[in-house]
Design a protein around this motif. Structure first.
Motif, PDB file in Angstrom:
ATOM      1  N   GLN A 126     -26.292  75.110 -45.433  1.00 49.84           N
ATOM      2  CA  GLN A 126     -25.421  76.133 -44.855  1.00 49.84           C
ATOM      3  C   GLN A 126     -25.150  77.303 -45.789  1.00 49.84           C
ATOM      4  OE1 GLN A 126     -21.917  74.655 -42.866  1.00 49.84           O
ATOM      5  NE2 GLN A 126     -23.096  73.258 -41.599  1.00 49.84           N
ATOM      6  N   VAL A 127     -25.039  77.051 -47.097  1.00 48.22           N
ATOM      7  CA  VAL A 127     -24.717  78.157 -48.011  1.00 48.22           C
ATOM      8  C   VAL A 127     -25.956  78.780 -48.650  1.00 48.22           C
ATOM      9  CG1 VAL A 127     -22.407  77.244 -48.511  1.00 48.22           C
ATOM     10  CG2 VAL A 127     -24.291  76.757 -50.075  1.00 48.22           C
ATOM     11  N   GLY A 128     -27.073  78.081 -48.589  1.00 48.60           N
ATOM     12  CA  GLY A 128     -28.308  78.639 -49.137  1.00 48.60           C
ATOM     13  C   GLY A 128     -28.407  78.587 -50.654  1.00 48.60           C
ATOM     14  N   LEU A 129     -27.584  77.770 -51.280  1.00 49.62           N
ATOM     15  CA  LEU A 129     -27.613  77.591 -52.734  1.00 49.62           C
ATOM     16  C   LEU A 129     -27.513  76.111 -53.051  1.00 49.62           C
ATOM     17  CD1 LEU A 129     -24.957  80.206 -53.977  1.00 49.62           C
ATOM     18  CD2 LEU A 129     -27.423  80.330 -54.347  1.00 49.62           C
ATOM     19  N   SER A 130     -28.114  75.686 -54.159  1.00 49.29           N
ATOM     20  CA  SER A 130     -27.899  74.315 -54.601  1.00 49.29           C
ATOM     21  C   SER A 130     -26.432  74.177 -55.005  1.00 49.29           C
ATOM     22  CB  SER A 130     -28.803  73.991 -55.787  1.00 49.29           C
ATOM     23  OG  SER A 130     -28.353  74.683 -56.938  1.00 49.29           O
ATOM     24  N   ILE A 131     -25.966  72.946 -55.059  1.00 45.41           N
ATOM     25  CA  ILE A 131     -24.578  72.726 -55.471  1.00 45.41           C
ATOM     26  C   ILE A 131     -24.381  73.189 -56.904  1.00 45.41           C
ATOM     27  CG2 ILE A 131     -22.834  70.946 -55.907  1.00 45.41           C
ATOM     28  CD1 ILE A 131     -23.953  69.513 -53.371  1.00 45.41           C
ATOM     29  N   THR A 132     -25.355  72.931 -57.760  1.00 45.75           N
ATOM     30  CA  THR A 132     -25.274  73.380 -59.156  1.00 45.75           C
ATOM     31  C   THR A 132     -25.137  74.900 -59.223  1.00 45.75           C
ATOM     32  OG1 THR A 132     -26.600  71.489 -59.856  1.00 45.75           O
ATOM     33  CG2 THR A 132     -26.441  73.333 -61.401  1.00 45.75           C
ATOM     34  N   TYR A 154     -24.085  76.892 -56.833  1.00 44.63           N
ATOM     35  CA  TYR A 154     -22.809  77.277 -56.221  1.00 44.63           C
ATOM     36  C   TYR A 154     -21.671  77.102 -57.226  1.00 44.63           C
ATOM     37  CZ  TYR A 154     -19.537  78.212 -52.436  1.00 44.63           C
ATOM     38  OH  TYR A 154     -18.581  78.775 -51.642  1.00 44.63           O
ATOM     39  N   PHE A 155     -21.673  75.991 -57.977  1.00 46.35           N
ATOM     40  CA  PHE A 155     -20.669  75.760 -59.024  1.00 46.35           C
ATOM     41  C   PHE A 155     -20.689  76.906 -60.018  1.00 46.35           C
ATOM     42  CE2 PHE A 155     -19.577  71.659 -57.638  1.00 46.35           C
ATOM     43  CZ  PHE A 155     -18.807  70.962 -58.555  1.00 46.35           C
ATOM     44  N   LYS A 156     -21.896  77.287 -60.474  1.00 45.71           N
ATOM     45  CA  LYS A 156     -22.029  78.333 -61.489  1.00 45.71           C
ATOM     46  C   LYS A 156     -21.588  79.692 -60.961  1.00 45.71           C
ATOM     47  CE  LYS A 156     -25.733  76.216 -64.194  1.00 45.71           C
ATOM     48  NZ  LYS A 156     -27.170  76.189 -64.463  1.00 45.71           N
ATOM     49  N   GLU A 157     -21.970  80.014 -59.731  1.00 52.94           N
ATOM     50  CA  GLU A 157     -21.658  81.335 -59.173  1.00 52.94           C
ATOM     51  C   GLU A 157     -20.226  81.470 -58.672  1.00 52.94           C
ATOM     52  OE1 GLU A 157     -24.304  83.210 -56.371  1.00 52.94           O
ATOM     53  OE2 GLU A 157     -26.049  82.335 -57.357  1.00 52.94           O
ATOM     54  N   HIS A 158     -19.651  80.368 -58.202  1.00 54.26           N
ATOM     55  CA  HIS A 158     -18.332  80.457 -57.569  1.00 54.26           C
ATOM     56  C   HIS A 158     -17.278  79.667 -58.348  1.00 54.26           C
ATOM     57  CE1 HIS A 158     -20.058  82.615 -54.196  1.00 54.26           C
ATOM     58  NE2 HIS A 158     -21.069  81.761 -54.263  1.00 54.26           N
ATOM     59  N   PHE A 176     -13.397  73.874 -51.272  1.00 53.61           N
ATOM     60  CA  PHE A 176     -12.926  74.510 -50.036  1.00 53.61           C
ATOM     61  C   PHE A 176     -14.036  74.553 -48.991  1.00 53.61           C
ATOM     62  CE2 PHE A 176      -9.377  76.304 -52.535  1.00 53.61           C
ATOM     63  CZ  PHE A 176      -8.334  76.078 -51.635  1.00 53.61           C
ATOM     64  N   LYS A 177     -15.229  74.959 -49.405  1.00 55.91           N
ATOM     65  CA  LYS A 177     -16.363  75.050 -48.486  1.00 55.91           C
ATOM     66  C   LYS A 177     -16.781  73.654 -48.007  1.00 55.91           C
ATOM     67  CE  LYS A 177     -19.495  77.359 -46.272  1.00 55.91           C
ATOM     68  NZ  LYS A 177     -19.100  78.118 -45.081  1.00 55.91           N
TER      69      LYS A 177
END
Length: 170
Positions: free
Chosen positions: A41-47, A49-53, A60-61
């Protein structure tokens, strides 16, 4: 016939995805991996996503994606290891389905995680095996009370899918 979701909870690496697929097959229901759904759904790996957000943004997501599953057909859902421990997620899963806490002794879990693809797990990718045991013990102090709220508790080392299905109130 499965009338509600079955949520599998437990620490990372305990086998929620592997056993969830087996359980879904045995019940003839869809299988959903919450982490995979997140990535899709977000188009990013969890790793990434952690780094970027941040972990907070991830949680939350993750909650939003989890609660959107309420409108889907009953399925077996493997949650992320931390999902039950944030917001009211565990309470929500208990009220929207059957929850199963998959457990494993710390030593066996540390060995499994050390042997796994740690680069897919941002919280442990930098730990050696000794640090991993400490990490698991520390996290479990916080997570265990949430996991214990599950309707069913199963030691993965003794897991028999057929016996589990007989014990579920489907």
């Amino acid at each position: 016939m499965l009338k509600k979701h079955v949520f599998l909870v437990g620490f990372m690496g305990v086998g929620k995805t592997t056993n969830g697929k087996k359980l879904a097959r045995a019940l003839n229901r869809p299988f959903v991996d919450l982490d995979e759904l997140f990535v899709e759904q977000v188009g990013l790996s969890i790793t990434a996503y952690f780094k970027e957000h941040s972990e907070e943004a991830f949680r939350f997501k993750e909650r939003e994606i989890l609660q959107n599953l309420a409108i889907s057909e009953p399925a077996v859902i493997a949650t992320g290891g931390g999902a039950p421990c944030f917001f009211d997620n565990m309470e929500w899963m208990n009220s929207h389905g059957i929850t199963i806490y998959l457990q494993m002794p710390t030593g066996a879990l540390a060995k499994r995680l050390a042997d796994s693809k740690k680069n897919k797990r941002p919280l442990i990718q930098h730990l050696n095996e000794e640090e991993l045991v400490g990490f698991i013990e520390e996290r479990m102090q916080h997570r265990h009370p949430f996991y214990m709220q599950a309707h069913h508790h199963v030691n993965v080392l003794d897991l028999n899918i057929d016996a589990l299905i007989k014990n579920l109130e489907l």
